[in-house]
Enzyme design. Structure first.
Site, PDB file in Angstrom:
ATOM      1  N   ASP A   1      48.072  32.583  42.969  1.00 52.96           N
ATOM      2  CA  ASP A   1      49.373  31.587  42.277  1.00 52.96           C
ATOM      3  C   ASP A   1      50.558  31.834  42.763  1.00 52.96           C
ATOM      4  O   ASP A   1      51.549  31.208  42.682  1.00 52.96           O
ATOM      5  CB  ASP A   1      49.440  31.643  40.823  1.00 52.96           C
ATOM      6  CG  ASP A   1      48.190  31.015  40.262  1.00 52.96           C
ATOM      7  OD1 ASP A   1      47.319  30.432  40.992  1.00 52.96           O
ATOM      8  OD2 ASP A   1      47.853  31.009  38.927  1.00 52.96           O
TER       9      ASP A   1
ATOM     10  N   ASP B   1      40.652  31.731  29.919  1.00 54.62           N
ATOM     11  CA  ASP B   1      42.165  31.708  30.948  1.00 54.62           C
ATOM     12  C   ASP B   1      43.236  31.843  30.028  1.00 54.62           C
ATOM     13  O   ASP B   1      44.541  32.156  30.743  1.00 54.62           O
ATOM     14  CB  ASP B   1      42.290  30.335  31.307  1.00 54.62           C
ATOM     15  CG  ASP B   1      41.076  29.900  32.352  1.00 54.62           C
ATOM     16  OD1 ASP B   1      40.902  30.555  33.396  1.00 54.62           O
ATOM     17  OD2 ASP B   1      40.614  28.647  32.161  1.00 54.62           O
TER      18      ASP B   1
HETATM   19  C1  BGC Z   1      43.483  37.120  33.764  1.00 55.24           C
HETATM   20  C2  BGC Z   1      43.056  38.631  34.029  1.00 55.24           C
HETATM   21  C3  BGC Z   1      41.393  38.289  34.268  1.00 55.24           C
HETATM   22  C4  BGC Z   1      40.962  37.217  34.992  1.00 55.24           C
HETATM   23  C5  BGC Z   1      39.599  37.007  35.111  1.00 55.24           C
HETATM   24  C6  BGC Z   1      43.094  36.181  34.376  1.00 55.24           C
HETATM   25  O1  BGC Z   1      43.739  34.886  33.767  1.00 55.24           O
HETATM   26  O2  BGC Z   1      45.009  37.049  33.687  1.00 55.24           O
HETATM   27  O3  BGC Z   1      43.180  39.612  32.962  1.00 55.24           O
HETATM   28  O4  BGC Z   1      40.936  39.715  34.481  1.00 55.24           O
HETATM   29  O5  BGC Z   1      41.699  36.165  34.524  1.00 55.24           O
HETATM   30  O6  BGC Z   1      39.288  36.695  33.946  1.00 55.24           O
END
Ligand code: BGC
Length: 471
Positions: free
Chosen positions: A181, A406
């Site tokens: 992103d 998420d």
């Molecule tokens: C989070 C991370 C996480 C990743 C995978 C991201 O949205 O911020 O902390 O490891 O997703 O699930």
């Protein structure tokens, strides 16, 4: 075909690695130990790191993260997919060493040791800790402030590069997905567009996304010929408009050129990471029209040039090559949660004569708006991870581990359910009416979700139910 360092580049890298332990003689591209002195009887050289290959996924068994597999296996029906490889997110400094009490169970080194022990050929990491991370949202803001570029270098990238450079791992292909992103946010959310944020403007002004990505590319590329870097290239519902598509490729090119090693530090790009955009829309094509009106004029497509990830990703690869990247770059597509199967999936194109009705009834992506990104209701697992599935595509991968949230659907204060103090983004609240980045539509998020990265059993079950291809 993928970029392969020239024989001379490969030699000089080998030379750098071996210099401390042996005298080298380089003749006509062949590296050999000198046959003098104490080394006279040294057997032929075993390279310390495997040479770069065109597509690292070709013929490679990919490491299964045991931590994710355990969570998947603990779910009813989860054993059907628990053997799939998923990305390992190095989403903080603590994730590198996993000290006790940090909430991480397996360090970077332990994962690599596991991979060696299991005989895995490839392992996938997500590099995700830039200063001022996630500037257009709040659910994944990081630990480093906007100006913490020094800490990013010395406390985050340097230690990762040092472990990945360990020649013990030289025969494992190490894939790094670079900073989800970040560069896309500089294209769409950092100027005066609707939905631009102050945090993204700050990151554009101080240059630390670009500097950080360049540092990550440089250091990780230099870690070994067995290391592969893929930069995040968002998804069609983000960069698929002309006004974003070309500027994004230009920014990626100038960023790579500024890395030590230039274009050679980039093996390719990944699209759709942790997103839900359909891989292929079987009934809706960008060329479709209804009563003579192009679907590009529908609310759903909204003048985008793409309706799905495969067409976007292949076209973006071509654009990147025009922008200066070598013709050998390869693409990855995250298909972890873009299946859109189940009973709501259309089985034929609509017969409606109304443009918007036709598009909405024909598309398999069931989101309310293509800008929706948090725990999307109705989603399913997508294509299983697979090497070389289509022209220009190195692999379909599950970079986002299915079942990991998420973001939380309501604010969860720091405490047992939110040890890391993760933020709350309204796009994860099903009752939120949206913002300019999703056309002020409802968020389409599932209710009762935990903080980002935490296990979300209800979502995992729905993803399995709506898998396409079905499980
Ligand atoms: C989070 C991370 C996480 C990743 C995978 C991201 O949205 O911020 O902390 O490891 O997703 O699930």
């Amino acid at each position: 075909m993928k970029l392969t360092p020239s024989p001379s580049a490969r030699r000089s890298r080998l030379r750098r690695t071996l210099a401390a332990t042996a005298t080298l003689v380089v003749v006509a591209g062949v590296v050999a130990y000198a046959t003098t002195g104490a080394n006279a009887a040294t057997p032929p050289v075993t390279p310390l790191a495997e040479a770069h290959v065109a597509n690292p996924y070709s013929g490679a068994s990919v490491y299964v993260n045991p931590d994710w597999a355990a969570k998947a296996n603990a779910e009813s029906g989860g054993s059907r997919i628990a053997n799939q490889p998923t990305g390992i997110w190095l989403d903080s400094i603590a994730a590198i060493t996993a000290p006790s009490g940090s909430g991480y169970t397996t360090s970077l080194r332990q994962h690599l040791d596991n991979a060696l022990a299991k005989g895995s050929k490839l392992i996938q990491f997500v590099i995700y800790d830039l200063p001022g991370r996630d500037c257009a949202a709040l659910a994944s803001n990081g630990e480093l402030g906007p100006t913490d570029i020094g800490r990013y270098r010395t406390e985050y990238i340097d230690p990762i590069a040092a472990v990945q450079a360990d020649t013990k791992y030289g025969n494992i292909r190490i894939v790094n997905v670079i900073e989800i992103d970040s560069l896309p946010n500089l294209i769409t959310n950092a100027d005066s567009q609707d939905g631009a944020t102050e945090a993204c403007r700050t990151m554009k002004a101080n240059g630390n996304y670009v500097t950080g990505v360049q540092y990550a590319l440089s250091k990780l590329h230099a870690a070994g010929t067995n290391v592969y870097n893929y930069i995040d290239a968002a998804h069609h519902g983000w960069l698929g408009w002309d006004s974003n598509f070309t500027p994004a490729a230009t920014l990626f090119a100038s960023t790579a050129q500024g890395a030590t090693g230039g274009y050679a530090t980039v093996d390719g790009f990944i699209t759709n990471t942790a997103n839900y955009s359909a891989l292929t829309e079987p009934y809706l094509k960008i060329s479709s029209s209804v009563g003579g009106t192009s679907v590009r004029q529908s609310k759903w497509v909204d003048w985008n040039q793409y309706v799905d990830e495969l067409t976007y990703t292949q076209a973006f690869r071509t654009q990147l090559i025009s922008a200066g990247f070598p013709s050998g770059i390869g693409m990855l597509i995250d298909t972890s949660r873009n299946g859109w199967g189940g009973s709501a999936r259309p089985t034929a194109a609509s017969t409606s004569t109304d443009l918007n009705t036709w598009v909405n009834q024909s598309r398999v992506d069931r989101r309310i708006h293509a800008g929706n990104w948090c725990n999307q209701s109705g989603a399913g697992l997508g294509e299983r991870p697979k090497a070389a599935p289509a022209t220009g595509i190195d692999a379909y991968v599950w970079m986002k581990p299915p079942g990991e949230s998420d973001g939380s659907s309501s604010l969860i204060p720091t405490g047992p359910s939110n040890p890391g103090g993760k933020g709350f983004d309204q796009m994860c609240d099903p009752s939120y009416g949206g913002n300019p980045r999703n056309g002020n539509n409802a968020s389409g998020a599932l209710a009762n979700s935990p903080v980002s990265g935490a296990w979300f059993s209800a979502q995992f079950q729905e993803l399995m139910r709506n898998a396409y291809p079905a499980l």
